[in-house]
Design a protein around this motif. Structure first.
Motif, PDB file in Angstrom:
ATOM      1  N   ALA A 104      -9.545  -9.930 -22.431  1.00  0.00           N
ATOM      2  CA  ALA A 104      -8.983  -8.578 -22.414  1.00  0.00           C
ATOM      3  C   ALA A 104      -7.606  -8.494 -23.071  1.00  0.00           C
ATOM      4  N   ASN A 105      -6.806  -9.573 -22.935  1.00  0.00           N
ATOM      5  CA  ASN A 105      -5.445  -9.510 -23.487  1.00  0.00           C
ATOM      6  C   ASN A 105      -5.097 -10.680 -24.407  1.00  0.00           C
ATOM      7  N   GLY A 106      -5.998 -11.633 -24.551  1.00  0.00           N
ATOM      8  CA  GLY A 106      -5.783 -12.761 -25.452  1.00  0.00           C
ATOM      9  C   GLY A 106      -4.896 -13.866 -24.920  1.00  0.00           C
ATOM     10  N   MET A 107      -4.438 -13.760 -23.673  1.00  0.00           N
ATOM     11  CA  MET A 107      -3.582 -14.803 -23.119  1.00  0.00           C
ATOM     12  C   MET A 107      -4.407 -16.032 -22.766  1.00  0.00           C
ATOM     13  N   VAL A 108      -3.748 -17.204 -22.849  1.00  0.00           N
ATOM     14  CA  VAL A 108      -4.429 -18.476 -22.637  1.00  0.00           C
ATOM     15  C   VAL A 108      -3.638 -19.333 -21.654  1.00  0.00           C
ATOM     16  N   TYR A 109      -4.372 -20.068 -20.818  1.00  0.00           N
ATOM     17  CA  TYR A 109      -3.773 -21.099 -19.968  1.00  0.00           C
ATOM     18  C   TYR A 109      -4.322 -22.433 -20.454  1.00  0.00           C
ATOM     19  N   TYR A 110      -3.444 -23.436 -20.638  1.00  0.00           N
ATOM     20  CA  TYR A 110      -3.869 -24.767 -21.048  1.00  0.00           C
ATOM     21  C   TYR A 110      -3.653 -25.735 -19.897  1.00  0.00           C
ATOM     22  N   GLY A 111      -4.574 -26.671 -19.751  1.00  0.00           N
ATOM     23  CA  GLY A 111      -4.440 -27.678 -18.723  1.00  0.00           C
ATOM     24  C   GLY A 111      -5.096 -28.979 -19.150  1.00  0.00           C
ATOM     25  N   ALA A 112      -4.752 -30.037 -18.447  1.00  0.00           N
ATOM     26  CA  ALA A 112      -5.333 -31.353 -18.692  1.00  0.00           C
ATOM     27  C   ALA A 112      -5.859 -31.875 -17.364  1.00  0.00           C
ATOM     28  N   THR A 113      -6.963 -32.597 -17.412  1.00  0.00           N
ATOM     29  CA  THR A 113      -7.578 -33.099 -16.193  1.00  0.00           C
ATOM     30  C   THR A 113      -8.350 -34.375 -16.471  1.00  0.00           C
ATOM     31  N   ASN A 114      -8.630 -35.127 -15.420  1.00  0.00           N
ATOM     32  CA  ASN A 114      -9.470 -36.307 -15.587  1.00  0.00           C
ATOM     33  C   ASN A 114     -10.941 -36.003 -15.323  1.00  0.00           C
TER      34      ASN A 114
ATOM     35  N   ASP B 255      -4.161 -10.992 -13.677  1.00  0.00           N
ATOM     36  CA  ASP B 255      -5.054 -10.551 -14.752  1.00  0.00           C
ATOM     37  C   ASP B 255      -6.519 -10.715 -14.369  1.00  0.00           C
ATOM     38  N   HIS B 256      -6.812 -11.751 -13.607  1.00  0.00           N
ATOM     39  CA  HIS B 256      -8.189 -11.962 -13.140  1.00  0.00           C
ATOM     40  C   HIS B 256      -8.627 -10.798 -12.257  1.00  0.00           C
ATOM     41  N   ARG B 257      -7.740 -10.357 -11.364  1.00  0.00           N
ATOM     42  CA  ARG B 257      -8.058  -9.210 -10.510  1.00  0.00           C
ATOM     43  C   ARG B 257      -8.152  -7.925 -11.330  1.00  0.00           C
ATOM     44  N   LEU B 258      -7.269  -7.762 -12.309  1.00  0.00           N
ATOM     45  CA  LEU B 258      -7.221  -6.555 -13.123  1.00  0.00           C
ATOM     46  C   LEU B 258      -8.427  -6.429 -14.061  1.00  0.00           C
ATOM     47  N   HIS B 259      -8.750  -7.501 -14.766  1.00  0.00           N
ATOM     48  CA  HIS B 259      -9.780  -7.441 -15.801  1.00  0.00           C
ATOM     49  C   HIS B 259     -11.156  -7.928 -15.343  1.00  0.00           C
ATOM     50  N   GLY B 260     -11.204  -8.646 -14.222  1.00  0.00           N
ATOM     51  CA  GLY B 260     -12.478  -9.152 -13.718  1.00  0.00           C
ATOM     52  C   GLY B 260     -12.834 -10.513 -14.291  1.00  0.00           C
ATOM     53  N   PRO B 261     -13.632 -11.269 -13.556  1.00  0.00           N
ATOM     54  CA  PRO B 261     -13.964 -12.639 -13.955  1.00  0.00           C
ATOM     55  C   PRO B 261     -14.739 -12.730 -15.267  1.00  0.00           C
TER      56      PRO B 261
ATOM     57  N   GLU C  23       1.786 -15.069 -25.143  1.00  0.00           N
ATOM     58  CA  GLU C  23       0.356 -15.307 -25.259  1.00  0.00           C
ATOM     59  C   GLU C  23      -0.131 -16.453 -24.375  1.00  0.00           C
ATOM     60  N   CYS C  24       0.767 -17.054 -23.614  1.00  0.00           N
ATOM     61  CA  CYS C  24       0.408 -18.254 -22.859  1.00  0.00           C
ATOM     62  C   CYS C  24       0.815 -18.122 -21.391  1.00  0.00           C
ATOM     63  N   TYR C  25      -0.140 -18.291 -20.503  1.00  0.00           N
ATOM     64  CA  TYR C  25       0.123 -18.221 -19.062  1.00  0.00           C
ATOM     65  C   TYR C  25       1.021 -19.363 -18.591  1.00  0.00           C
TER      66      TYR C  25
END
Length: 133
Positions: A26-36, A62-68, A100-102
């Protein structure tokens, strides 16, 4: 890429280490993460977002606003090496614009450097401990 609202979430996702992104369509924002474990992380993220126990306030709002259905979980890279994952995660965050980045905080305008420093110190400590044993 997989819709985070899918009932059978990420059936093809590997139980391997890597770097991932969660993108709000919806807004183009991104979250980046690293995991094993990408598979486990995707399920944890989905549960946290649906239950409101979100680790990132803006992402949760944003999840609540735009939906999953507006969020996509994607694997950016597979990597068995912890240092490589953390370096790529940090590079992606730094190369993203703060709007643009969470991963960036509103107050300071930069991503939480303590998280990366804590991760690196923790990994370095584990590596040193394992070498000494």
């Amino acid at each position: 890429m997989t819709d985070l609202s899918a009932k059978l979430l990420l059936p093809d996702l590997p139980h391997a280490g890597g770097v991932y992104s969660i993108t709000c369509l919806a807004n183009g924002m991104v979250y980046y993460g690293a995991t094993n474990n990408l598979y486990k992380r995707a399920h944890t993220m989905r549960s946290n977002l649906f239950c409101g126990g979100c680790f990132n306030i803006r992402l949760c709002q944003d999840h609540r606003l735009h939906g999953p259905e507006s969020f996509i979980f994607a694997v950016v890279a597979l990597s068995g090496d912890v240092q490589d994952r953390l370096a790529l995660e940090e590079q992606l965050i730094r190369n993203s614009g703060k709007r643009e980045c969470y991963n960036f905080t509103r107050r300071s305008g930069i991503h939480n450097p303590g998280k990366s420093l804590w991760k690196r110190a923790s990994v370095a400590s584990k590596l040193t401990t394992n070498k000494e044993e």
